[in-house]
Design an enzyme around this catalytic site. Sequence first.
Site, PDB file in Angstrom:
ATOM      1  N   GLY A 142      39.256  36.151  34.237  1.00 47.51           N
ATOM      2  CA  GLY A 142      38.863  34.766  34.022  1.00 47.51           C
ATOM      3  C   GLY A 142      39.715  34.181  32.910  1.00 47.51           C
ATOM      4  CB  SER A 143      39.107  33.727  29.266  1.00 45.97           C
ATOM      5  OG  SER A 143      38.112  32.727  29.340  1.00 45.97           O
ATOM      6  CE1 TYR A 189      54.450  37.919  29.970  1.00 46.39           C
ATOM      7  CE2 TYR A 189      53.392  39.721  28.782  1.00 46.39           C
ATOM      8  CZ  TYR A 189      54.370  38.744  28.864  1.00 46.39           C
ATOM      9  OH  TYR A 189      55.276  38.594  27.839  1.00 46.39           O
ATOM     10  CE1 TYR A 243      55.846  34.644  31.180  1.00 46.52           C
ATOM     11  CE2 TYR A 243      56.529  36.039  32.990  1.00 46.52           C
ATOM     12  CZ  TYR A 243      56.821  35.386  31.818  1.00 46.52           C
ATOM     13  OH  TYR A 243      58.067  35.471  31.271  1.00 46.52           O
ATOM     14  CD  GLU A 374      42.199  22.838  35.979  1.00 44.88           C
ATOM     15  OE1 GLU A 374      43.136  22.418  35.263  1.00 44.88           O
ATOM     16  OE2 GLU A 374      41.868  22.309  37.056  1.00 44.88           O
TER      17      GLU A 374
END
Length: 390
Positions: A142-143, A189, A243, A374
């Site tokens: 999520g975050s 990432y 990313y 967001e």
Amino acid sequence: MMATVDLAAGGAPLTVLSEDEQMFRDLVRQFAEDEVRPRVHAMDEAQKMDPALIPQFFELGLMGIEVPEEFGGTGSSFFTAALVVEELSRVDASVGVLVDVQNTLVNNAFLRWGSDELKTKYLPQLCAEKVGAYALSEAGSGSDAFALATRATKVDGGFRLTGRKLWITNGAEAEVFIVFANVDPSAGYRGITAFIVEKGFDGFSVGKKEDKLGIRASSTTELILEDVFVPAGNVLGEVGKGYKTAIETLNEGRIGIGAQMIGIGTGALEATIRYVQEREQFGKKIGDFQGVQFQIAQMAVELEAARLMVYNAARLKDAGQPFLQEAAMAKLFSSQVAQRIASTCIDLYGGYGFTREYPVEKFYRDSKIGTIYEGTSNMQLNTIAKNLMK
């Protein structure tokens, strides 16, 4: 001609609109009143966007606001897109976010990162008939967006994607998806890559639709990818650079969410101003009491401050100036203001405000999402603090 200000030199943000912006805003406001407002309650109850509305979004040019005319878009500005989201959200935030995701996330990602072939193939469709969605979040991501578990395995001619995405806005209506997957988990990432996935690709399906507190007519769904083949040409940007696509697109998207929040605040405040001038207690309109007037005034002040922040961030983006901190501040503050305004409006309605017969309880429910999607409020604070402490 658009009114301008030297934003780089620290000029004040503008609330003055150009003639074209004013005309477009008025057109959208009339559409929201005539076509959206009569459907709001039924869509909220059914937890479904009225399918009759979606073709009208395309006909009005609301689904390709920044897209150049050569690709079938309106060829307007990011600021205009923010105005549209604000006006739609003033009536129904579910409609506002469908249009917002299409413009500030999906179209923007194609415009900035898409190859000429991808732009030529998909942007005309997104402007004319197909809803898009942006698929980054997962159950464990999520975050911490870069903890995603969806994998992309390189094969002849492209990649095969496997995984599940959650909380995908527009999932039920969309036909074109920007899906983030990791091609090299060992690289962390730096293995994340953005892919364009069509709804009809083998192995792709839309799963569970979430039953939500607010923006209930906006679909929020699970996406299931089971060995989905994606052609190499459908990589958005560069392999391993997803990313960067994700971060920079979300920075822009936060301004759109800010616009949604000031739309919610405006709708709630307008409804309440009308109500307090009609409702009588103790022999006079409750709007005649100074205590009520002061609350109305305070809400108007905070709403205007939030609007200025959102507009300023949008103008900065259009001017090609840095806007990371301004976007985070605008989203953070506008979401706080929308909740405070909607809550106070319920107080002023009294018992009626707590019922679904009147509009303010829905504005209150809808406002909550602003602190979550967001980028949560804590993530906005983190972004602002890091930028300040450089």
